[in-house]
Design an enzyme around this catalytic site. Structure first.
Site, PDB file in Angstrom:
ATOM      1  N   HIS A 161       0.819  -1.221   0.000  1.00 13.36           N
ATOM      2  CA  HIS A 161       0.000   0.000   0.000  1.00 13.36           C
ATOM      3  C   HIS A 161       0.849   1.266   0.000  1.00 13.36           C
ATOM      4  O   HIS A 161       0.334   2.353  -0.241  1.00 13.36           O
ATOM      5  CB  HIS A 161      -0.922   0.015   1.227  1.00 13.36           C
ATOM      6  CG  HIS A 161      -1.998  -1.025   1.127  1.00 13.36           C
ATOM      7  ND1 HIS A 161      -3.293  -0.737   0.809  1.00 13.36           N
ATOM      8  CD2 HIS A 161      -1.945  -2.370   1.268  1.00 13.36           C
ATOM      9  CE1 HIS A 161      -4.006  -1.848   0.766  1.00 13.36           C
ATOM     10  NE2 HIS A 161      -3.207  -2.853   1.045  1.00 13.36           N
ATOM     11  N   ASP A 369       3.512   9.499  -1.048  1.00 11.53           N
ATOM     12  CA  ASP A 369       2.330   8.775  -0.567  1.00 11.53           C
ATOM     13  C   ASP A 369       2.066   7.618  -1.521  1.00 11.53           C
ATOM     14  O   ASP A 369       2.182   7.798  -2.743  1.00 11.53           O
ATOM     15  CB  ASP A 369       1.117   9.732  -0.566  1.00 11.53           C
ATOM     16  CG  ASP A 369       0.071   9.339   0.472  1.00 11.53           C
ATOM     17  OD1 ASP A 369      -0.008   8.142   0.800  1.00 11.53           O
ATOM     18  OD2 ASP A 369      -0.665  10.223   0.942  1.00 11.53           O
TER      19      ASP A 369
END
Ligand code: ADP
Ligand code: F6P
Length: 460
Positions: A161, A369
């Site tokens: 992720h 991110d």
């Protein structure tokens, strides 16, 4: 067994629910991973194996939100060395471009290996040879190889992720070979972005001698598929909530409590040093210094969700940001009209969507991110094609959301320029950009993501 009957067993650091000790009940937790996987497991009658979030406390398996939950026990010592230490003091900063110095300690590495072994052993008790094991994220990178040794499952998948860093950074980690070999135990490795997949493939070839390409590696006589599968959201659900009368009334109330400014700018993040919260505040300050006429008309609401408070760097970034809010408001506020409204708390889902509706501009400025679901949630909530999204080019979402106002968050003048541009953006331009963004988010929603990840694992 047909692919539609096959069970997915998710193995993740956390269960999708957290224990509320006062009320003695489980409550669904916020976070990208949870938002994404819950609907899928409900549909496939899957199992979720993960830590309860409470160190030193044993829980029995139970059912919640239509999902079988199998808790893994972590002692206080394991919490400190595995979770606070290796996961969030070593891997998290290293994988996020080393925006903070990663700490390399042998006394954190051993617990990381042992806790991964514990997760693999717990999973092995549940897994049958018909099942698919789907391992999640940086906390459990050794589990794929361990499962291959312990079980004969149908297939092993791994989803990262967070970003996978460039080899020049990854190579610093003393245990880089073990981590790569752990991951290469999977049949399919999936990443949020093309750059992460490329970085992994290069690291595997250069550091442990895997052979192959960006899409397919050969390792110990097996083929491993490397996938790009950017995570999505349930866009229909966001649209439904965003357009409800209650949400719209709450959004109005939020604006009126803010003093009905012309432009509401919003930031919503876990309070994490990777999110660039400080930089966006400094950009607002730059803009207001440059354009004092905007004072009072433009306000920033920053919702900062408490996160990883036992990690020293997180306590420090909280102090830094709160100091900055105080300084900027001290310098620029008129009585009753501060330029920054700062909330250090988690807000209920309905309220969060009302904030998305109340905001004319969404500021998403991470230094790095994996994806950033908040950006997609804002877009999905703007069902009437209003609003502007400012998005860091260092968020995974920037590979998909190319119609956003893309920025380099380190460039304070550039960020202030973009803020100024968004504040003045015409309705036509907002509508043109937002409708393209909404199309992209809707096409690549959470169900698209699940199908993309699960199909090569043999689940339909
Ligand atoms: P990360 O996974 O790093 O936390 P993301 O932006 O990808 O970042 O995901 C954050 C998730 O947490 C989103 O689904 C968002 O809706 C949820 N969330 C963020 N802030 C809050 C909040 N204050 N209250 C409840 N949920 C939140
Ligand atoms: O996005 C990475 C991630 O680890 C998610 O898996 C998780 O939901 C979120 O960050 C919060 O992290 P933690 O579980 O450490 O509180």
């Amino acid at each position: 067994m047909t692919p539609s009957e096959r069970r997915a067993v998710v193995i993740a650091n956390r269960l999708p629910v957290a224990w509320n000790g006062k009320k003695k009940e489980w409550k669904t937790s916020p976070g990208g991973l949870v938002s994404a996987l819950t609907p899928i497991l409900q549909e496939t009658k899957g199992v979720w194996i993960g830590w309860s979030g409470v160190p030193d406390r044993e829980f029995e398996p139970f059912d919640h939100s239509g999902i079988r939950q199998v808790p893994v026990f972590l002692s206080q010592e394991e919490y400190e060395s595995f979770y606070v230490g290796f996961c969030n003091g070593t891997l998290w900063p290293l994988y996020h471009d080393a925006v903070r110095e990663p700490q390399f300690h042998r006394h954190w590495w051993r617990p990381y290996r042992d806790v991964n072994q514990k997760f693999a052993e717990t999973a092995a008790k549940t897994l049958t040879s018909e099942d698919v094991a789907w391992v999640q994220d940086y906390q459990l990178q050794l589990v794929p190889k361990m499962l291959r040794e312990l079980t004969t499952v149908h297939r092993i998948g791994f989803y990262l992720h967070i970003p996978f860093p460039p080899v020049e950074l990854f190579a610093k980690m003393p245990w880089r070979g073990d981590v790569l070999e752990g991951l290469l135990g999977a049949d399919v490795l999936a990443f949020q972005s093309r750059s992460s997949r490329t970085n992994f493939s290069v690291a595997a070839r250069e550091l442990v001698g895997a052979r192959g390409s960006t899409r397919l590696l050969e390792w110990e006589g097996r083929e491993i598929i490397l996938q790009v599968a950017p995570i999505g959201i349930d866009t229909t659900m966001f649209k439904r909530h965003a357009s409800s009368e209650v949400t719209l009334a709450t959004a109005e109330l939020i604006r009126s409590r803010l003093g009905d400014p012309k432009i509401v700018v919003l930031g919503v993040d876990r309070l994490d040093y990777t999110k660039g919260i400080d930089l966006r505040m400094r950009a607002l300050q730059t803009l207001l210094d440059r354009r004092p006429d905007l004072a009072g008309d433009v306000v920033l609401v920053q919702i900062a969700v408490p996160s990883r408070e036992d990690v020293a760097e997180y306590r420090k970034i909280r102090r830094d940001i709160e100091g900055l809010v105080g300084r900027i408001n001290g310098d620029l506020a008129q009585v009753g009209r501060p330029p920054i409204h700062y909330l250090y708390r988690s807000v209920p889902f309905d309220e969060l969507i009302a904030y998305y509706r109340a905001a004319d501009v969404m500021l998403v400025t991470p230094l790095r991110d994996g994806m950033n679901l908040v950006a997609k949630e804002y877009v999905a909530s703007r069902y009437d094609n209003t609003g502007a999204l400012i998005l860091s080019e260092f968020a995974g979402a920037a590979e998909q959301l190319t119609q956003a106002l893309l920025v380099n968050p380190y460039d304070l003048n550039g960020l202030a320029d973009m803020l100024e541009r968004s504040v003045a953006m015409s309705q036509d331009e907002q509508a043109r950009r937002m409708s393209l963004l909404r199309g992209s988010v809707a096409r690549h929603d959470v169900f698209w993501w699940a199908e993309r990840c699960l199909a090569p694992l043999g689940i339909e």
